[in-house]
Design an enzyme around this catalytic site. Sequence first.
Site, PDB file in Angstrom:
ATOM      1  N   HIS A   1       0.861  -1.305   0.120  1.00  0.00           N
ATOM      2  CA  HIS A   1      -0.022  -0.052   0.105  1.00  0.00           C
ATOM      3  C   HIS A   1       0.741   1.332   0.031  1.00  0.00           C
ATOM      4  O   HIS A   1       1.958   1.151   0.379  1.00  0.00           O
ATOM      5  CB  HIS A   1      -1.083   0.027   1.203  1.00  0.00           C
ATOM      6  CG  HIS A   1      -0.066   0.426   2.372  1.00  0.00           C
ATOM      7  ND1 HIS A   1       0.484  -0.686   3.283  1.00  0.00           N
ATOM      8  CD2 HIS A   1       0.090   1.291   3.066  1.00  0.00           C
ATOM      9  CE1 HIS A   1       1.014   0.011   4.142  1.00  0.00           C
ATOM     10  NE2 HIS A   1       1.014   1.278   4.135  1.00  0.00           N
TER      11      HIS A   1
ATOM     12  N   HIS B   1       5.129   6.952  -1.201  1.00  0.00           N
ATOM     13  CA  HIS B   1       5.849   5.694  -1.619  1.00  0.00           C
ATOM     14  C   HIS B   1       5.006   4.278  -1.215  1.00  0.00           C
ATOM     15  O   HIS B   1       3.972   4.538  -0.475  1.00  0.00           O
ATOM     16  CB  HIS B   1       7.122   5.681  -0.820  1.00  0.00           C
ATOM     17  CG  HIS B   1       6.806   5.512   0.783  1.00  0.00           C
ATOM     18  ND1 HIS B   1       6.675   6.569   1.367  1.00  0.00           N
ATOM     19  CD2 HIS B   1       7.069   4.458   1.534  1.00  0.00           C
ATOM     20  CE1 HIS B   1       6.684   6.206   2.801  1.00  0.00           C
ATOM     21  NE2 HIS B   1       6.774   4.774   2.682  1.00  0.00           N
TER      22      HIS B   1
HETATM   23  P1  2AM Z   1       5.204   3.160   5.383  1.00  0.00           P
HETATM   24  O1  2AM Z   1       3.775   4.140   5.060  1.00  0.00           O
HETATM   25  O2  2AM Z   1       6.334   3.635   5.107  1.00  0.00           O
HETATM   26  O3  2AM Z   1       4.915   1.794   4.711  1.00  0.00           O
HETATM   27  C1  2AM Z   1       1.521   0.755   9.384  1.00  0.00           C
HETATM   28  O4  2AM Z   1       2.525   0.882  10.338  1.00  0.00           O
HETATM   29  C2  2AM Z   1       1.877   1.806   8.180  1.00  0.00           C
HETATM   30  O5  2AM Z   1       1.676   3.140   8.330  1.00  0.00           O
HETATM   31  C3  2AM Z   1       3.243   1.187   7.572  1.00  0.00           C
HETATM   32  O6  2AM Z   1       3.069   1.188   6.510  1.00  0.00           O
HETATM   33  C4  2AM Z   1       4.075   2.739   7.991  1.00  0.00           C
HETATM   34  O7  2AM Z   1       4.841   3.156   7.117  1.00  0.00           O
HETATM   35  C5  2AM Z   1       3.010   3.645   8.257  1.00  0.00           C
HETATM   36  N1  2AM Z   1       3.449   4.143   9.177  1.00  0.00           N
HETATM   37  C6  2AM Z   1       3.676   4.014  10.624  1.00  0.00           C
HETATM   38  N2  2AM Z   1       3.915   5.079  11.430  1.00  0.00           N
HETATM   39  C7  2AM Z   1       3.787   6.128  10.921  1.00  0.00           C
HETATM   40  C8  2AM Z   1       3.995   7.431  11.196  1.00  0.00           C
HETATM   41  N3  2AM Z   1       4.283   7.874  12.459  1.00  0.00           N
HETATM   42  N4  2AM Z   1       3.680   8.400  10.216  1.00  0.00           N
HETATM   43  C9  2AM Z   1       3.415   8.050   8.877  1.00  0.00           C
HETATM   44  N5  2AM Z   1       3.182   6.598   8.743  1.00  0.00           N
HETATM   45  C10 2AM Z   1       3.421   5.757   9.585  1.00  0.00           C
END
Ligand code: 2AM
Length: 225
Positions: free
Chosen positions: A77, A156
Amino acid sequence: TEVGLPVIALFYGWFLTKKSVDCLLEYYKSFLEDLQKRPLFLEETISTFTPGDQKLPPILDIYFSRSKFSGGRNLLHCTANFTDYGQTPGAANYVKSSGLGRAFKLQLTALFVTPRTVGARVKLSRAQLPLFNFDESVSEPTTGDPVTPDPGSRAHVTLGCAPNVEPVQTGLDLMDILRSIEGDEKPSITLNMDLGKLCCYGKGRWMLDLTKPIPVNSLFSGFYA
Ligand code: 2AM
């Protein structure tokens, strides 16, 4: 009758359809297999791992273990808004206006690799951009020239993380590479790959602008568990 309480998700984003996931994971796998055969890549990347790691597993194993992702499910995703089950301000209003359940085509325009993460850069369209809720300036370092990133530049798809690295790192790694590029840093190494030119911006940080962007199909939805 019971109507149920509205629940805000952990995050909202564009979830790739099964067919697009399978296709992108194939791309990812062959990209890693190609990297595994490049001495210059291995030298640069492995030199950034801690010296204690004497017997390094192949790059392929480091990045292809995706078991802790999405509750172990094979999902890919692009996060649009990390709402943390409603802990972030404006989450409820965002959900109302986000149009859940709509289908979108995403364009993947680059692949990037660091010693921590591998990801695909997403070029959001004008219709997709308003759904993307990140303050990119938050990840700005406090030192050095301030570079204001374009809105949506952090978008991304996380493809893989090294052991003990959380996926949130992928967006930070992307911003870090973009800052080097915008700061006019020239690549220290350039490798010609099937998918395009892979450029190294130091400290094991690589970016490949795809000669042909990869289109993927997605559904805008929430992730709850
Ligand atoms: P990603 O978008 O880089 O993949 C669940 O943890 C998802 O939410 C992951 O896909 C993660 O990174 C994103 N995520 C986790 N913590 C986050 C944060 N504090 N800010 C933004 N995205 C976050």
